[in-house]
Motif scaffolding. Structure first.
Motif, PDB file in Angstrom:
ATOM      1  N   LYS A 258       0.916  -1.163   0.000  1.00 57.32           N
ATOM      2  CA  LYS A 258       0.000   0.000   0.000  1.00 57.32           C
ATOM      3  C   LYS A 258       0.943   1.196   0.000  1.00 57.32           C
ATOM      4  CE  LYS A 258      -4.124   1.633   0.009  1.00 57.32           C
ATOM      5  NZ  LYS A 258      -5.039   1.350  -1.125  1.00 57.32           N
ATOM      6  N   ASN A 259       1.614   1.335  -1.118  1.00 57.04           N
ATOM      7  CA  ASN A 259       2.839   2.136  -1.153  1.00 57.04           C
ATOM      8  C   ASN A 259       2.592   3.641  -1.214  1.00 57.04           C
ATOM      9  OD1 ASN A 259       4.357  -0.428  -1.473  1.00 57.04           O
ATOM     10  ND2 ASN A 259       3.212  -0.468  -3.380  1.00 57.04           N
ATOM     11  N   PRO A 260       3.279   4.392  -0.341  1.00 63.29           N
ATOM     12  CA  PRO A 260       3.085   5.839  -0.311  1.00 63.29           C
ATOM     13  C   PRO A 260       4.088   6.580  -1.195  1.00 63.29           C
ATOM     14  CG  PRO A 260       4.396   5.152   1.570  1.00 63.29           C
ATOM     15  CD  PRO A 260       4.102   3.899   0.767  1.00 63.29           C
ATOM     16  N   ILE A 261       3.669   7.763  -1.653  1.00 62.65           N
ATOM     17  CA  ILE A 261       4.616   8.743  -2.172  1.00 62.65           C
ATOM     18  C   ILE A 261       4.425   9.977  -1.286  1.00 62.65           C
ATOM     19  CG2 ILE A 261       2.982   9.592  -3.947  1.00 62.65           C
ATOM     20  CD1 ILE A 261       5.368  10.256  -5.708  1.00 62.65           C
ATOM     21  N   ALA A 417       8.365   2.704  -1.080  1.00 63.78           N
ATOM     22  CA  ALA A 417       7.920   4.059  -0.717  1.00 63.78           C
ATOM     23  C   ALA A 417       8.791   5.046  -1.470  1.00 63.78           C
ATOM     24  CB  ALA A 417       8.055   4.278   0.787  1.00 63.78           C
ATOM     25  N   SER A 418       8.182   6.210  -1.757  1.00 62.65           N
ATOM     26  CA  SER A 418       8.910   7.192  -2.540  1.00 62.65           C
ATOM     27  C   SER A 418       8.737   8.575  -1.920  1.00 62.65           C
ATOM     28  CB  SER A 418       8.334   7.093  -3.958  1.00 62.65           C
ATOM     29  OG  SER A 418       8.295   8.297  -4.600  1.00 62.65           O
ATOM     30  N   VAL A 419       9.721   9.437  -2.118  1.00 66.06           N
ATOM     31  CA  VAL A 419       9.611  10.813  -1.610  1.00 66.06           C
ATOM     32  C   VAL A 419      10.107  11.767  -2.680  1.00 66.06           C
ATOM     33  CG1 VAL A 419      11.944  10.936  -0.551  1.00 66.06           C
ATOM     34  CG2 VAL A 419      10.098  12.296   0.387  1.00 66.06           C
ATOM     35  N   PHE A 420       9.482  12.945  -2.747  1.00 67.80           N
ATOM     36  CA  PHE A 420       9.982  14.010  -3.621  1.00 67.80           C
ATOM     37  C   PHE A 420      10.369  15.203  -2.762  1.00 67.80           C
ATOM     38  CE2 PHE A 420       9.922  13.089  -8.147  1.00 67.80           C
ATOM     39  CZ  PHE A 420       9.515  11.772  -8.079  1.00 67.80           C
ATOM     40  N   GLU A 429      16.221  11.569   6.371  1.00 66.03           N
ATOM     41  CA  GLU A 429      15.207  11.243   7.380  1.00 66.03           C
ATOM     42  C   GLU A 429      14.256  10.175   6.828  1.00 66.03           C
ATOM     43  OE1 GLU A 429      13.096  14.688   8.796  1.00 66.03           O
ATOM     44  OE2 GLU A 429      11.745  13.453  10.019  1.00 66.03           O
ATOM     45  N   PHE A 430      13.868  10.345   5.568  1.00 63.31           N
ATOM     46  CA  PHE A 430      12.982   9.386   4.913  1.00 63.31           C
ATOM     47  C   PHE A 430      13.649   8.007   4.833  1.00 63.31           C
ATOM     48  CE2 PHE A 430      11.684   7.409   0.837  1.00 63.31           C
ATOM     49  CZ  PHE A 430      10.326   7.274   1.048  1.00 63.31           C
ATOM     50  N   VAL A 431      14.912   7.991   4.404  1.00 60.48           N
ATOM     51  CA  VAL A 431      15.629   6.711   4.278  1.00 60.48           C
ATOM     52  C   VAL A 431      15.692   6.016   5.640  1.00 60.48           C
ATOM     53  CG1 VAL A 431      17.902   5.666   3.829  1.00 60.48           C
ATOM     54  CG2 VAL A 431      16.998   7.415   2.272  1.00 60.48           C
ATOM     55  N   ASN A 432      15.959   6.802   6.702  1.00 58.27           N
ATOM     56  CA  ASN A 432      16.123   6.204   8.030  1.00 58.27           C
ATOM     57  C   ASN A 432      14.800   5.780   8.665  1.00 58.27           C
ATOM     58  OD1 ASN A 432      18.876   6.486   7.991  1.00 58.27           O
ATOM     59  ND2 ASN A 432      18.827   8.552   8.864  1.00 58.27           N
ATOM     60  N   GLU A 433      13.762   6.576   8.457  1.00 59.38           N
ATOM     61  CA  GLU A 433      12.510   6.343   9.196  1.00 59.38           C
ATOM     62  C   GLU A 433      11.495   5.472   8.465  1.00 59.38           C
ATOM     63  OE1 GLU A 433      12.231   7.206  12.304  1.00 59.38           O
ATOM     64  OE2 GLU A 433      14.205   8.139  12.177  1.00 59.38           O
ATOM     65  N   MET A 434      11.579   5.420   7.149  1.00 63.54           N
ATOM     66  CA  MET A 434      10.521   4.749   6.380  1.00 63.54           C
ATOM     67  C   MET A 434      10.598   3.233   6.539  1.00 63.54           C
ATOM     68  SD  MET A 434       8.023   5.668   4.480  1.00 63.54           S
ATOM     69  CE  MET A 434       6.850   4.299   4.526  1.00 63.54           C
ATOM     70  N   GLU A 444       9.592   7.208  -8.834  1.00 64.39           N
ATOM     71  CA  GLU A 444       8.311   6.554  -8.506  1.00 64.39           C
ATOM     72  C   GLU A 444       8.511   5.317  -7.614  1.00 64.39           C
ATOM     73  OE1 GLU A 444       6.848   3.595 -11.613  1.00 64.39           O
ATOM     74  OE2 GLU A 444       7.631   5.178 -12.874  1.00 64.39           O
ATOM     75  N   SER A 445       7.436   4.878  -6.957  1.00 60.53           N
ATOM     76  CA  SER A 445       7.556   3.754  -6.017  1.00 60.53           C
ATOM     77  C   SER A 445       7.770   2.421  -6.735  1.00 60.53           C
ATOM     78  CB  SER A 445       6.315   3.660  -5.125  1.00 60.53           C
ATOM     79  OG  SER A 445       5.180   3.329  -5.905  1.00 60.53           O
ATOM     80  N   ALA A 446       7.299   2.295  -7.981  1.00 57.64           N
ATOM     81  CA  ALA A 446       7.498   1.048  -8.731  1.00 57.64           C
ATOM     82  C   ALA A 446       8.818   1.139  -9.495  1.00 57.64           C
ATOM     83  CB  ALA A 446       6.341   0.838  -9.693  1.00 57.64           C
ATOM     84  N   GLY A 447       9.258   0.003 -10.017  1.00 60.93           N
ATOM     85  CA  GLY A 447      10.492   0.035 -10.810  1.00 60.93           C
ATOM     86  C   GLY A 447      11.606  -0.708 -10.111  1.00 60.93           C
ATOM     87  N   VAL A 448      11.472  -2.025 -10.178  1.00 62.48           N
ATOM     88  CA  VAL A 448      12.427  -2.881  -9.491  1.00 62.48           C
ATOM     89  C   VAL A 448      13.570  -3.199 -10.455  1.00 62.48           C
ATOM     90  CG1 VAL A 448      12.617  -5.249  -8.666  1.00 62.48           C
ATOM     91  CG2 VAL A 448      10.635  -3.869  -8.057  1.00 62.48           C
TER      92      VAL A 448
END
Ligand SMILES: NC(=O)C1=CN([C@@H]2O[C@H](COP(=O)(O)OP(=O)(O)OC[C@H]3O[C@@H](n4cnc5c(N)ncnc54)[C@H](OP(=O)(O)O)[C@@H]3O)[C@@H](O)[C@H]2O)C=CC1
Ligand SMILES: O=C(O)CCC(=O)C(=O)O
Length: 485
Positions: A258-261, A417-420, A429-434, A444-448
């Motif tokens: 249920k992936n957030p951006i 999860a993705s952040v802009f 902070e996003f990398v550490n907390e997410m 984008e959140s997809a793209g493996v």
């Protein structure tokens, strides 16, 4: 074997295409042209599965004893064959499950790259020398295959997901029994055809089509299947886990998201809109890595919303074989009904549908859905908490970046999860907390990517990782060797 439209897909076992003793078939329908039968898929029985497992068991010793580089040569051959048939395989995929032809070609090319990546893995090291307390001894680790691996896959990536399981299984010396999603068994047979023509030794790879509750469950329960790798729904994933634990088999699960951006105050809003649309709506939102929760910091919420609405209005929905179409249909009737029922539930719970139409009647040609955007949602609503697996976005307002991360983490899932943002502090902070297995900054959140580990936290996976060199962890067991001359 050349597949003709509307043909019956046989099982592949012991190096041969085999009809099921049941004689029963189900049609695989083009979700963009409901009158078109792409092929007939056998509803096989447990007896068929038993034959396939027996073939895989008989083949496992000789395959294990082959050198890994020699196994790699077979995978290179399969890759070449798949590359030669790329257009044909991609067209079957589009016709069978609806994703656009451009996406289907991209996925098939990714399948080729996956095969070549794992072919090359056959040349890499499999162990370490470890100093022993006995100076005259040699202590080292090596890796051995599990034996027979059961591969159970979904319909949303009918080439890439089977191959990112089958290729590492084979290179590390396992034999395979593959149960493809019924929805995309014709595409799966196209892959098997490449393995067949690459002349892999008899029984090394086998495919059985049929109901999940029969063939999938049969794989879970079969005492000669030593490991099970699964991608699909959480409900089925849990069945795999319970069944495997019950009889001591190894298992690996990739399930929902249920992936957030998160869109921060300093984000490039045009890029963030593009990532939301691509991440959320490509493949009709039917990716476990799809963006579904769009969490926007209040200072830029209204501007972002207007830009998003403007962009979504340009999306053309229709038959994915038409080059003007950006988004294909839902893959099947059940998926189509599920999306509409979530939309209805969202409206009944008080959310505002600001784009889309929950009363969309099935177009007589296919399971077409308009993209949908909700706002004024609360975190208890099912459209915010549950995986819809469709082109539905929920827009959520956060008062600060910190609150946005808290909202993003308020989920049972933790896949991607993705952040802009342009701020390095916010990125870190996003990398550490997410709480997610895949975190992507300004993307984008997809793209493996096939060479990197892939998997989720919380209910999204069995906490194991697939792809890249991480795959060796599931498909082998470590053996620690102590030699005293
Ligand atoms: N994480 C992901 O990538 C995916 C997530 N999903 C989620 O799952 C929902 C339902 O999709 P669905 O296709 O039904 O997913 P399932 O989990 O039912 O199907 C995935 C695979 O498992 C098989 N299967 C089904 N039942 C069993 C069983 N009892 N034992 C063993 N194997 C079984 C299926 O076979 P068969 O096709 O014959 O039923 C298919 O091969 C979607 O709406 C979406 O939310 C779905 C697909 C992919
Ligand atoms: O995003 C991707 O490329 C892969 C997604 C995936 O694994 C899935 O939807 O099951």
């Amino acid at each position: 074997m050349v597949f003709q439209a509307g043909e019956t897909i046989f099982n592949y076992m012991g190096g041969k295409w085999m009809p099921s003793a049941t004689g029963r078939v189900e049609s695989s329908i083009n979700p963009a042209r409901l009158q078109e039968v792409v092929g007939y898929v056998q509803t096989s029985s447990i007896e068929d599965l038993n034959q396939a497992v027996e073939a895989a068991s008989l083949a496992k010793k000789a395959w294990r004893k082959l050198s890994a580089p020699a196994r790699g040569e077979y995978l290179y051959r399969v890759a070449d064959l798949l590359e030669q048939r790329l257009l044909e395989v991609a067209e079957t995929m589009t016709r069978e499950m609806g994703k656009t032809f451009v996406e289907a070609k991209g996925e098939t090319a990714r399948g080729v790259a996956i095969l070549r990546y794992y072919a090359a893995e056959g040349m890499r090291k499999v162990g370490d020398v470890i100093p022993s307390t006995d100076s005259s001894a040699l202590m080292y680790t090596t890796r051995v295959p599990l034996g027979v691996v059961g591969v159970i896959t979904p319909w949303n990536f009918p080439v890439a997901i089977p191959l990112w399981k089958i290729a590492p299984a084979l290179i590390y010396g396992n034999t395979v029994v593959f149960k493809p999603a019924s929805e995309t068994a014709v595409t799966a047979a196209q892959i098997m055809r490449c393995f067949h023509e690459a002349s892999l030794p008899t029984g090394v790879i086998n495919m059985v089509t049929g109901k999940g509750s029969v063939i999938g469950q049969g794989i879970i329960d079969h005492s000669s299947v030593n490991g099970i790798t699964f991608t699909g729904s959480n409900e089925t994933g849990k069945r795999v886990a319970y069944g495997a634990i019950h009889r001591g088999a190894k298992y690996q699960l990739e399930m929902g998201g249920k992936n957030p951006i998160i869109v921060a105050e300093d984000a490039d809003l045009d890029d963030a809109v593009e990532a939301t649309v691509n991440g959320g709506l490509r493949s009709t939102g039917q990716k476990c890595t799809a963006t579904s929760r769009v969490i926007v910091v209040s200072a830029v919420y209204e501007v972002f919303k207007e830009k998003l609405l403007q962009r979504v209005r340009q999306i053309k929905v229709g038959d994915g074989m038409n080059p003007d179409i950006w988004m294909g249909p839902a893959a099947n009737e059940s998926q189509y009904q599920t999306v509409l029922s979530y939309m209805k539930a969202g409206i009944e719970a008080g959310a505002s549908l600001i784009y889309g139409d929950q009363t969309t009647e099935r177009n007589e040609n296919g399971y077409f859905l308009k993209p949908a955007i909700f706002e004024n949602v609360s975190n208890e609503m099912s459209i915010v908490r549950e995986e819809i697996f469709g082109p539905v976005l929920v827009l959520m307002k956060a008062h600060s970046f910190e609150e946005a991360i808290e909202m993003a983490n308020d989920s049972e899932f933790g896949l991607s999860a993705s952040v802009f943002t342009k701020n390095i502090g916010s990125m870190l902070e996003f990398v550490n907390e997410m709480e997610a297995g895949l975190v992507r900054i300004n993307s984008e959140s997809a793209g493996v990517e096939l060479q990197a580990p892939f998997g989720g936290m919380k209910q999204s996976s069995s906490h194991s990782r697939e792809q890249g060199q991480a795959a060796i962890e599931f498909f082998t067991s470590i053996k620690t060797v102590f030699v005293k001359p």
